[in-house]
Enzyme design. Structure first.
Site, PDB file in Angstrom:
ATOM      1  N   ASP A  26       0.872  -1.194   0.000  1.00  0.00           N
ATOM      2  CA  ASP A  26       0.000   0.000   0.000  1.00  0.00           C
ATOM      3  C   ASP A  26       0.904   1.238   0.000  1.00  0.00           C
ATOM      4  OD1 ASP A  26       0.905  -0.608   2.603  1.00  0.00           O
ATOM      5  OD2 ASP A  26      -0.842   0.287   3.579  1.00  0.00           O
ATOM      6  N   HIS A  71       9.019  -0.838   9.492  1.00  0.00           N
ATOM      7  CA  HIS A  71       8.098  -1.977   9.437  1.00  0.00           C
ATOM      8  C   HIS A  71       8.327  -2.840   8.178  1.00  0.00           C
ATOM      9  CE1 HIS A  71       5.935   0.167  12.573  1.00  0.00           C
ATOM     10  NE2 HIS A  71       5.786   1.206  11.781  1.00  0.00           N
TER      11      HIS A  71
END
Ligand code: BDR
Ligand code: CA
Length: 341
Positions: A12, A243
């Protein structure tokens, strides 16, 4: 000689997604054979635009990009996280618009096609909400036996969430999809906030990227300026959690987990305060994590080494393309050997 594994990346894009993509392109262990986008940090369409532009900047225009789900399995896209990633998802950095456009297949269709094309070797790395992966499981129920491995950046095992007290963004944005992915007939490596919040990129690392002669490294350094401002409130200094690139490095096997028990894990899909929580059964901690029947989720809780230096080094190392060797024409040599004989 390293043989790179074929990778399908579901993302994303997103600043840390951009770092993960650049990391995979630079890694000698990965061959990115397709990218699918999903709504999360930005809409799936905006994520696809960012991905295409980044691929063009990196000179990787041969990597197909497929548009994935705009909405989660239930409900609708919540509008992204501009306060973390900027309105355009990449910290307001303006990239040259690539000539390429998205593939005619959906992200889920692309994943299924690639799994069939690379049976047993395709590595799936999901760094956004899991809608496309759940959709691919619906399209091809034998997907688990076709892919080599599945690595997911998401969840919070013992750490607090980053969207609610217990839920991490990728899982919270589509808990029903995450529940299906964790319940499917495959082993999943989960890379949760427990380890990603402890993998921090510092301002010195960002300066190294900015000072590089690589255009890709420079734009990543610019994007990180925006990302660092969000994380400054959390860490008290300009820096950020890593992340998605950490999940990428674990998926390629370039960093080693220190504590990563294989446990049963489920996702809370209720409408209560636990919605989106990844419930990892870590009770084995007190007994040294004995193997548990039916446990299929490897939860990475800590690393053997500091991740940031490896990330920066990989992003700064020029990508060495395989040398195209001219086919050797043996005709002349054979003819002259025959003449001598
Ligand atoms: C995850 O959520 C997104 O904002 C990041 O790109 C990462 O995939 C972290 O919770
Ligand atoms: Ca992401």
């Amino acid at each position: 000689m390293t043989t790179p594994s074929p990778f399908y990346l579901d993302c994303d894009t997103g600043i840390d997604d951009a770092l993960a993509l650049a990391y995979l392109l630079a890694s000698p262990f990965a061959d990115v054979v397709g990218v699918g986008t999903v709504s999360g940090n930005v809409s799936a369409a905006a994520g696809a635009r960012n991905t295409l532009d980044l691929l063009a900047l990196a000179g990787s225009t041969d990597v197909p990009v497929a548009l994935g789900a705009h909405d989660p399995l239930f409900g609708s896209f919540g509008g992204g996280a501009p306060w973390v990633h900027g309105e355009n998802g990449i910290g307001g950095v303006q990239l040259t618009t690539a000539a390429a456009s998205v593939a005619s297949e959906s992200a889920a269709e692309m994943l299924v096609r690639l799994a069939r094309r690379y049976p047993g070797t395709l590595k799936v790395l999901a760094i956004g909400p899991l809608t496309n992966i759940a959709e691919a499981l619906r399209l091809e129920p034998s997907l688990p036996s076709l892919v080599h491995s599945v690595t997911v950046m998401g969840g919070a095992a013992l750490a607090p969430g980053n969207i609610t007290p217990v839920a991490e963004a990728n899982i919270f944005n589509d808990p029903e999809a995450a529940a299906l992915v964790l319940a499917a007939d495959w082993d999943v490596t989960l890379v949760p906030l427990d380890v990603t919040m402890n993998s921090v990129l510092e301002e010195t690392h960002r300066q190294q990227l900015l000072a590089s002669s690589s255009l890709v490294a420079q734009v990543l350094g610019e994007m990180l300026g925006y990302y660092f401002r969000f994380y400054e409130d959390i860490y008290g200094r300009p820096c950020s959690a890593m992340h998605d690139p950490l999940a990428a490095a674990l998926a390629v096997g370039a960093v080693t987990a220190a504590v990563a028990p294989v446990v049963r894990a489920a996702v809370d899909t209720s409408d209560g305060p636990g919605r989106g929580q990844t419930i990892c059964d870590l009770r084995g901690l007190y007994a040294g994590y004995p193997s548990v029947k039916g446990a299929r989720c490897r939860v990475v809780l800590s690393l053997e080494e500091d991740f940031a230096p490896h990330l920066v080094e990989t992003l700064l190392t020029p990508v060495v393309e395989p040398v195209e060797t001219e086919p050797v024409d043996t005709t002349a040599a054979v003819a002259s050997a025959a003449a001598v004989a």
